[in-house]
Design a protein around this motif. Structure first.
Motif, PDB file in Angstrom:
ATOM      1  N   UNK A 126       0.835  -1.203   0.000  1.00 19.47           N
ATOM      2  CA  UNK A 126       0.000   0.000   0.000  1.00 19.47           C
ATOM      3  C   UNK A 126       0.865   1.246   0.000  1.00 19.47           C
ATOM      4  N   UNK A 127       1.866   1.271   0.860  1.00 18.36           N
ATOM      5  CA  UNK A 127       2.768   2.427   0.904  1.00 18.36           C
ATOM      6  C   UNK A 127       3.533   2.598  -0.404  1.00 18.36           C
ATOM      7  N   UNK A 128       3.911   1.475  -1.023  1.00 14.77           N
ATOM      8  CA  UNK A 128       4.717   1.530  -2.246  1.00 14.77           C
ATOM      9  C   UNK A 128       3.925   2.045  -3.436  1.00 14.77           C
ATOM     10  N   UNK A 129       2.643   1.665  -3.528  1.00 18.69           N
ATOM     11  CA  UNK A 129       1.858   1.994  -4.724  1.00 18.69           C
ATOM     12  C   UNK A 129       0.934   3.178  -4.527  1.00 18.69           C
ATOM     13  N   UNK A 130       0.910   3.763  -3.322  1.00 18.11           N
ATOM     14  CA  UNK A 130      -0.062   4.812  -3.026  1.00 18.11           C
ATOM     15  C   UNK A 130      -0.035   5.941  -4.046  1.00 18.11           C
ATOM     16  N   UNK A 138      -4.619  -0.802  -9.608  1.00 15.14           N
ATOM     17  CA  UNK A 138      -4.407  -1.792  -8.554  1.00 15.14           C
ATOM     18  C   UNK A 138      -5.607  -2.721  -8.531  1.00 15.14           C
ATOM     19  N   UNK A 139      -5.349  -4.025  -8.525  1.00 15.04           N
ATOM     20  CA  UNK A 139      -6.413  -5.024  -8.440  1.00 15.04           C
ATOM     21  C   UNK A 139      -6.335  -5.680  -7.070  1.00 15.04           C
ATOM     22  N   UNK A 140      -7.424  -5.585  -6.309  1.00 12.44           N
ATOM     23  CA  UNK A 140      -7.492  -6.187  -4.974  1.00 12.44           C
ATOM     24  C   UNK A 140      -8.384  -7.421  -5.064  1.00 12.44           C
ATOM     25  N   UNK A 141      -7.852  -8.574  -4.687  1.00  8.77           N
ATOM     26  CA  UNK A 141      -8.620  -9.808  -4.754  1.00  8.77           C
ATOM     27  C   UNK A 141      -8.724 -10.440  -3.368  1.00  8.77           C
ATOM     28  N   UNK A 142      -9.801 -11.138  -3.149  1.00  8.80           N
ATOM     29  CA  UNK A 142     -10.023 -11.792  -1.862  1.00  8.80           C
ATOM     30  C   UNK A 142     -11.485 -12.136  -1.691  1.00  8.80           C
ATOM     31  N   UNK A 143     -11.771 -12.989  -0.739  1.00  7.37           N
ATOM     32  CA  UNK A 143     -13.145 -13.407  -0.496  1.00  7.37           C
ATOM     33  C   UNK A 143     -13.984 -12.227   0.003  1.00  7.37           C
ATOM     34  N   UNK A 144     -15.304 -12.412  -0.041  1.00  7.14           N
ATOM     35  CA  UNK A 144     -16.194 -11.398   0.502  1.00  7.14           C
ATOM     36  C   UNK A 144     -15.902 -11.184   1.980  1.00  7.14           C
ATOM     37  N   UNK A 145     -15.892  -9.913   2.387  1.00  2.94           N
ATOM     38  CA  UNK A 145     -15.705  -9.601   3.792  1.00  2.94           C
ATOM     39  C   UNK A 145     -14.273  -9.488   4.250  1.00  2.94           C
ATOM     40  N   UNK A 146     -13.303  -9.596   3.343  1.00  4.64           N
ATOM     41  CA  UNK A 146     -11.897  -9.514   3.755  1.00  4.64           C
ATOM     42  C   UNK A 146     -11.399  -8.075   3.861  1.00  4.64           C
ATOM     43  N   UNK A 147     -12.191  -7.112   3.412  1.00  5.91           N
ATOM     44  CA  UNK A 147     -11.805  -5.710   3.580  1.00  5.91           C
ATOM     45  C   UNK A 147     -11.230  -5.059   2.339  1.00  5.91           C
ATOM     46  N   UNK A 148     -11.702  -5.439   1.162  1.00  7.27           N
ATOM     47  CA  UNK A 148     -11.150  -4.877  -0.078  1.00  7.27           C
ATOM     48  C   UNK A 148     -11.423  -3.374  -0.179  1.00  7.27           C
ATOM     49  N   UNK A 149     -12.621  -2.970   0.219  1.00  7.90           N
ATOM     50  CA  UNK A 149     -12.947  -1.543   0.171  1.00  7.90           C
ATOM     51  C   UNK A 149     -12.054  -0.739   1.119  1.00  7.90           C
ATOM     52  N   UNK A 150     -11.770  -1.288   2.291  1.00  9.05           N
ATOM     53  CA  UNK A 150     -10.913  -0.592   3.252  1.00  9.05           C
ATOM     54  C   UNK A 150      -9.490  -0.439   2.720  1.00  9.05           C
ATOM     55  N   UNK A 151      -9.009  -1.467   2.018  1.00 14.10           N
ATOM     56  CA  UNK A 151      -7.673  -1.382   1.427  1.00 14.10           C
ATOM     57  C   UNK A 151      -7.648  -0.290   0.362  1.00 14.10           C
ATOM     58  N   UNK A 152      -8.693  -0.216  -0.459  1.00 16.29           N
ATOM     59  CA  UNK A 152      -8.763   0.824  -1.492  1.00 16.29           C
ATOM     60  C   UNK A 152      -8.766   2.214  -0.861  1.00 16.29           C
ATOM     61  N   UNK A 153      -9.521   2.374   0.211  1.00 14.27           N
ATOM     62  CA  UNK A 153      -9.565   3.668   0.892  1.00 14.27           C
ATOM     63  C   UNK A 153      -8.210   4.009   1.522  1.00 14.27           C
ATOM     64  N   UNK A 154      -7.525   2.981   2.020  1.00 19.00           N
ATOM     65  CA  UNK A 154      -6.202   3.222   2.609  1.00 19.00           C
ATOM     66  C   UNK A 154      -5.217   3.697   1.555  1.00 19.00           C
ATOM     67  N   UNK A 155      -5.264   3.099   0.365  1.00 13.84           N
ATOM     68  CA  UNK A 155      -4.381   3.534  -0.727  1.00 13.84           C
ATOM     69  C   UNK A 155      -4.656   4.991  -1.064  1.00 13.84           C
ATOM     70  N   UNK A 156      -5.928   5.333  -1.171  1.00 16.09           N
ATOM     71  CA  UNK A 156      -6.302   6.721  -1.484  1.00 16.09           C
ATOM     72  C   UNK A 156      -5.835   7.675  -0.388  1.00 16.09           C
ATOM     73  N   UNK A 157      -6.074   7.308   0.884  1.00 18.90           N
ATOM     74  CA  UNK A 157      -5.755   8.194   2.006  1.00 18.90           C
ATOM     75  C   UNK A 157      -4.263   8.432   2.152  1.00 18.90           C
ATOM     76  N   UNK A 158      -3.442   7.510   1.682  1.00 24.06           N
ATOM     77  CA  UNK A 158      -1.991   7.642   1.831  1.00 24.06           C
ATOM     78  C   UNK A 158      -1.327   8.183   0.563  1.00 24.06           C
TER      79      UNK A 158
END
Length: 477
Positions: A159-163, A169-189
């Motif tokens: 996240x820090x490297x690609x911010x 950026x493609x975020x993959x994972x099962x439902x409920x793993x926090x993909x939206x939160x990771x996207x928001x973290x990338x944006x916020x940083x």
């Protein structure tokens, strides 16, 4: 006396510049001089200055050019203007161009000293504010993403490297793993943090509506389109666009997405005017896109376009060490939201939470913790406050398996008492029965009372005694 500062003094009158520089050096300031716009820019490129003091007339050159250049290329440097030809309009124009202040010749020593002090102090405050803002941005970006797992720690590094990268950026994972939160973290940083963050759930819209949602439409594009509407790509200009459930996009939509991700240009639905945007795109899916490419349901060229950086989020069942960390976090949030004093879960409840497989991942854990806080009767939460799918029980006394022997059932009941009165021991199953009946009847109390074969007054009293009269329970999972 003002604090020492590094100053670039710019004036086409070399004699005056040298004289003023000598006086400023006697005040303990570090001073460099320049007599032309070109030499001033060269000095700014060579070293950093706290302050630029410049005349507005630099021979045939304009001091406003230096103000604009300094503001754009060296925003950390304050600019103080001195001129012998000042008018009220000149002062306003200089401040609008980016100058901190304007002084008129002949200069008064105390006036110049005070102006330097104010400029340096403003720069110091601005630097401190920027440092605090960056710290807050970092906390805001990651505060809800908690993990001790080594794979998640690697995700934080990515996240820090690609911010600040422009790449998708493609975020993959099962439902409920926090993909939206990771996207928001990338944006916020990222440097786009002050821009908009726009989220679109691609799977929630049919193809025609999704096209209008992403690219906008012009008046008359379809029935009901009575006015122009901007799309999400336009709305995310200067910020980040998060496209969730990207695997649900149809082949036609995939073609359009491929073009906009390559060129960042598109036409709104029904229009001919090409829009250009500066938008960072982050995408997410819970499906296997590699398999979708193999089967032909997802375009290979689009897959390669969006899969520049792939962040894979591991499911919660593969990082059981994070369960207690997340439980503590969600427990604190839920207790504050419900205004309840909660000590936490007892050992048996924590063990049940750690041994559960969590098909719904972090989102399911959050919901179950919130449910326990809402329904729990004591300050210490137990397995009785967890749903049956977590504990592996089909219920307490009232739900004992018919296949269980009478002796086992009696022992089970005695074990459940554990120093409680009979009424206290029966509260948990009674509460669960009433809660399930209320849910099945959509919280219609009259229908629930009829189904339980009790009158409504008795139901109301039981609901109040068992803590089921809280309206927030109707929205808890």
């Amino acid at each position: 006396m003002s604090a020492p500062a590094s100053i670039l003094l710019v004036d086409d009158d070399q004699h005056l510049a040298d004289s003023m520089a000598q006086w400023l050096r006697e005040m303990s300031h570090d001073v460099e001089t320049a007599w032309t716009l070109g030499s001033a820019k060269a000095a700014l490129k060579k070293q950093k200055f706290d302050l630029v003091i410049t005349d507005l007339r630099l021979g045939d050159e304009d001091g406003f050019d230096l103000i604009g250049y300094t503001k754009q290329q060296h925003p950390e440097t304050s600019v103080l203007v001195i001129t012998g030809y000042a008018t009220p309009d000149t002062a306003v124009q200089a401040v609008r161009a980016g100058a901190f202040d304007l002084l008129t010749k002949p200069l008064i020593d105390d006036e110049l000293t005070l102006a330097i002090e104010r400029a340096v102090e403003q720069r110091k405050i601005a630097h401190e504010n920027e440092t605090l803002r960056l710290q807050l941005d970092r906390r805001r970006g990651m505060e809800n993403i908690l993990s001790h797992d080594y794979r998640m720690l690697k995700v934080f590094d990515v996240i820090d490297s690609v911010a600040d990268a422009r790449a998708s950026v493609l975020i993959t994972g099962e439902n409920g793993t926090g993909k939206s939160m990771i996207a928001r973290a990338i944006h916020a940083r990222s440097s786009r943090r002050n821009g908009p963050f726009v989220e679109v759930a691609c799977g929630a819209l049919p193809d025609t509506l999704l096209e209008s949602e992403l690219f906008g439409h012009v008046s008359g594009a379809f029935t009901g389109a009575n006015h122009d509407k901007p799309g999400k790509f336009d709305m995310a200009h200067g910020g980040t666009l998060f496209l969730d459930e990207i695997a649900t996009a149809t082949p036609a939509m995939q073609v359009k997405l491929l073009r906009v991700l390559q060129e960042f240009k598109f036409e709104p639905l029904g229009g001919n005017e090409t829009h250009s945007v500066d938008t960072r795109v982050i995408l997410a899916t819970n499906e296997d896109l590699t398999g979708a490419v193999t089967s032909g349901s997802f375009r290979q060229d689009l897959y390669y376009r969006i899969n520049v950086v792939n962040i894979v989020l591991p499911p919660l069942r593969e990082r059981p060490g994070d369960v207690t960390l997340l439980v503590d976090h969600f427990l604190t949030e839920a207790a504050e939201s419900c205004s309840r004093e909660i000590e936490g879960f007892d050992r048996e409840a924590i063990a049940a939470l750690q041994n559960y497989s969590w098909p719904g991942n972090v989102r399911q854990l959050e919901n179950i913790v919130e449910r326990a806080v809402l329904l729990g009767r004591g300050s210490l939460l137990t397995v009785d406050d967890l749903p049956p799918e977590v504990t592996g029980r089909t219920g307490d006394v009232a739900f004992a398996s018919p296949a269980t022997s009478p002796t086992s059932r009696i022992n089970h009941v005695i074990g459940q008492l554990d120093g409680k009165t009979l009424r206290e021991a029966l509260e948990a199953p009674e509460r669960e029965i009433i809660l399930q009946s209320l849910r099945s009847h959509r919280w219609n109390r009259a229908a629930t009372a009829d189904a339980l074969d009790i009158n409504r007054t008795t139901l109301y009293k039981k609901m109040k005694r068992l803590g089921l009269d809280d309206p927030r329970l109707q929205y808890a999972n």
